[in-house]
Design an enzyme around this catalytic site. Structure first.
Site, PDB file in Angstrom:
ATOM      1  N   TYR A  63       0.826  -1.205   0.000  1.00 54.68           N
ATOM      2  CA  TYR A  63       0.000   0.000   0.000  1.00 54.68           C
ATOM      3  C   TYR A  63       0.867   1.265   0.000  1.00 54.68           C
ATOM      4  O   TYR A  63       1.712   1.431   0.892  1.00 54.68           O
ATOM      5  CB  TYR A  63      -0.902  -0.042   1.228  1.00 54.68           C
ATOM      6  CG  TYR A  63      -1.645   1.228   1.575  1.00 54.68           C
ATOM      7  CD1 TYR A  63      -2.439   1.861   0.645  1.00 54.68           C
ATOM      8  CD2 TYR A  63      -1.549   1.763   2.863  1.00 54.68           C
ATOM      9  CE1 TYR A  63      -3.129   3.020   0.975  1.00 54.68           C
ATOM     10  CE2 TYR A  63      -2.232   2.918   3.204  1.00 54.68           C
ATOM     11  CZ  TYR A  63      -3.016   3.546   2.262  1.00 54.68           C
ATOM     12  OH  TYR A  63      -3.697   4.681   2.596  1.00 54.68           O
ATOM     13  N   LYS A  75     -12.622  -0.512   6.321  1.00 55.56           N
ATOM     14  CA  LYS A  75     -12.838  -1.399   5.178  1.00 55.56           C
ATOM     15  C   LYS A  75     -13.921  -2.437   5.460  1.00 55.56           C
ATOM     16  O   LYS A  75     -14.848  -2.618   4.666  1.00 55.56           O
ATOM     17  CB  LYS A  75     -11.526  -2.100   4.807  1.00 55.56           C
ATOM     18  CG  LYS A  75     -10.339  -1.167   4.687  1.00 55.56           C
ATOM     19  CD  LYS A  75     -10.547  -0.049   3.679  1.00 55.56           C
ATOM     20  CE  LYS A  75      -9.328   0.851   3.591  1.00 55.56           C
ATOM     21  NZ  LYS A  75      -9.517   1.964   2.631  1.00 55.56           N
ATOM     22  N   ASP A 102      -1.117  -5.973   9.568  1.00 56.26           N
ATOM     23  CA  ASP A 102      -2.238  -5.138   9.161  1.00 56.26           C
ATOM     24  C   ASP A 102      -3.350  -6.070   8.690  1.00 56.26           C
ATOM     25  O   ASP A 102      -3.237  -6.722   7.650  1.00 56.26           O
ATOM     26  CB  ASP A 102      -1.800  -4.203   8.035  1.00 56.26           C
ATOM     27  CG  ASP A 102      -2.895  -3.273   7.550  1.00 56.26           C
ATOM     28  OD1 ASP A 102      -4.053  -3.720   7.446  1.00 56.26           O
ATOM     29  OD2 ASP A 102      -2.600  -2.107   7.260  1.00 56.26           O
ATOM     30  N   ILE A 136      -6.727  -5.098   8.302  1.00 57.26           N
ATOM     31  CA  ILE A 136      -7.901  -4.233   8.193  1.00 57.26           C
ATOM     32  C   ILE A 136      -8.924  -4.726   7.167  1.00 57.26           C
ATOM     33  O   ILE A 136     -10.039  -4.213   7.118  1.00 57.26           O
ATOM     34  CB  ILE A 136      -7.514  -2.771   7.878  1.00 57.26           C
ATOM     35  CG1 ILE A 136      -6.947  -2.631   6.466  1.00 57.26           C
ATOM     36  CG2 ILE A 136      -6.520  -2.245   8.897  1.00 57.26           C
ATOM     37  CD1 ILE A 136      -6.723  -1.183   6.059  1.00 57.26           C
TER      38      ILE A 136
END
Length: 483
Positions: free
Chosen positions: A151, A277, A236, A238
């Site tokens: 990302y 998300k 991460d 998410i």
């Protein structure tokens, strides 16, 4: 007299480019903001396909809000709680909020694991959570390993104000960009040779931008790697609830519960989560740090005063996520809608020969393979193609180079941030673009064949012909881009 601020008056951090905004990832957003698509007011505008938002299940949330007006202190029914909510709240977070989030985190992981509410720390979105974790774990100049592609926001979130470095762990399409122990060892060794101290490894699971999940063996290998190197692991997660087809998502928490993980130093394990998300609430700025390290929990909680989740938001979220029936329905329906949209979009791409990463089964996007449309197999060729897609096809898709992808020609395209009508418009534009390219390539091949029969078509004459406004054939943006 008017004085203008010069950059030398500001701090190096403020006046530098550490934000990472000088990237085609963010440039695509700006192109959309200058000329946003609207079905009636601006039908030829840029369609936003570079923003990973989940807008497919808003109606479920809206229905719940209508049926539970007391959850909001802005409604007449919830007004009685206004005074208590509006006054100062401790930065530990409301107990009911932390309890509800811990329960939700377990639910989206299939209730195979549990989370301790006392280890949950609030932050202003995952952005603030990542920066806080980086601040807690590393000093300026020290580094985190990050598997590619990753990302683009990480370059801002972890680096800008902390001075921490990010070292890419190169992954490629030969094994569908899978993270391997060999790649981790190579990146770690190169950092040491460069005199850089590695403090941790950051993984995204499910992956942004790949839309893939890490399998159990890979997760086990990663845990053993960081334990042997005595470095931190930041996970991460998410996109945990966006896995819409088999295999199921496996959280790092589940791996840590296995029998042979007793030797693992849990102080090295940290999770970043948010509701941006999975629930589609990026505007609520609900970020979560969950750490097994007491010192990190203590420090992060103190730092959370710089980016608290508002008490009003905590109050609403606590009520919503405590509704077991709603949560169960939302998770199930959201997955179904994501699966349907993914199938529709990939089917539309396949009709014109565009493939996506085949192992993708999660996220709000797909990793689209446009290597066959490159004029030249290079990152310059990728940028040339990206500019055509932005400026002429009017789609904001994000080029792989902005995700530090090691191979040119891959693009991330988001599919859950639009309605069905807009999706169809986007697909029609893609079809028209690819068909023009096919026609142009056929013509070029035909002219080359004719040239072998002594017909004098030089490359320059061909370019002049195909770019002429009097040419009866469709003009290819890919051909025009050569000049």
């Amino acid at each position: 007299m008017v004085f203008r601020l010069n950059s030398h008056i500001l701090s190096r951090i403020a006046s530098g480019n550490g934000h990472g905004e000088d990237s085609p990832y963010f440039d695509g957003w700006k192109a959309y903001e200058r000329d946003p698509h609207h079905p009636t007011k601006n039908p030829n505008g840029v369609i936003q396909m570079g923003l990973a938002e989940n807008q497919l299940s808003f109606d479920l949330v809206e229905e719940w809000l209508k049926n539970n007006p007391k959850a909001s202190i802005s409604s007449p029914e919830g007004l009685s709680a206004f005074r208590d909510i509006a006054l100062f709240q401790d930065y530990h977070g409301m107990p009911e909020f932390r309890n509800a989030v811990a329960k939700f985190m377990a639910k989206v992981r299939g209730d195979r694991v549990t989370f301790d509410p006392d280890r949950i720390v609030m932050s202003g979105g995952a952005t603030g959570a990542h920066e806080t974790v980086a601040f807690c774990l590393a000093d300026p100049g020290e580094a985190f390993l990050v598997p590619t592609p990753y990302y683009p926001g990480f370059d801002r979130d972890l680096r800008w104000r902390t001075g921490v470095k990010l070292i890419p762990v190169e992954c490629d399409s030969s094994n569908d960009f899978k993270v391997t122990r060999e790649a981790l060892e190579s990146a770690h060794e190169m950092a040491q040779l460069d005199g850089i101290k590695v403090k941790g490894l950051l993984i995204t699971n499910p992956s942004n931008p790949l839309g893939t999940i890490l399998d159990r063996d890979t997760l086990r290998s990663i845990v053993h790697f960081i334990n042997e190197k005595n470095i931190h692991l930041v996970c991460d997660e998410i996109y945990a609830a966006t896995v819409f087809s088999q295999p199921d998502f496996i959280s790092i928490t589940e791996i840590l519960g296995e029998d042979d993980m007793q030797c693992i130093n849990l102080d090295l394990i940290h999770i970043v989560y948010s509701l941006s998300k999975d629930m589609g609430f990026p505007g609520f700025r609900v970020g979560i740090i969950y750490s097994y390290n007491d010192a990190v929990v203590s420090c992060a909680r103190k730092m959370s005063s710089f980016g608290l989740v508002s008490a009003q938001t905590q109050h609403l979220i606590a009520s919503m996520l405590s509704d077991d029936e709603f949560v169960e329905k939302f998770i199930k329906e959201s997955k179904a809608r994501l699966a349907k949209r993914y199938q529709l979009f990939t089917r539309g791409l396949e009709q014109v020969g565009i493939k996506c990463l085949k192992t993708s089964n999660a996220g709000l996007f797909m990793w689209m393979d446009l290597r066959g449309l490159l004029k030249e197999k290079s990152f310059d060729g990728e940028m040339m193609l990206w500019r055509l897609i932005i400026n002429e096809v009017k789609l904001n898709v994000s080029p792989g180079c902005s995700f530090h992808c090691s191979e040119p020609g891959w693009f991330r395209v988001c599919f859950a941030n639009m309605d069905d009508q807009t999706m169809e418009v986007a697909l029609s534009r893609i079809r028209a673009f690819v068909n023009k390219d096919v026609e142009a390539r056929k013509l070029k091949k035909q002219l080359r064949w004719q040239g072998s029969l002594k017909l004098s078509f030089s490359a320059r004459i061909f370019d002049d012909f195909i770019n002429s406004p009097h040419s009866p054939l469709p003009q290819s943006p890919l051909v025009r881009a050569r000049t």
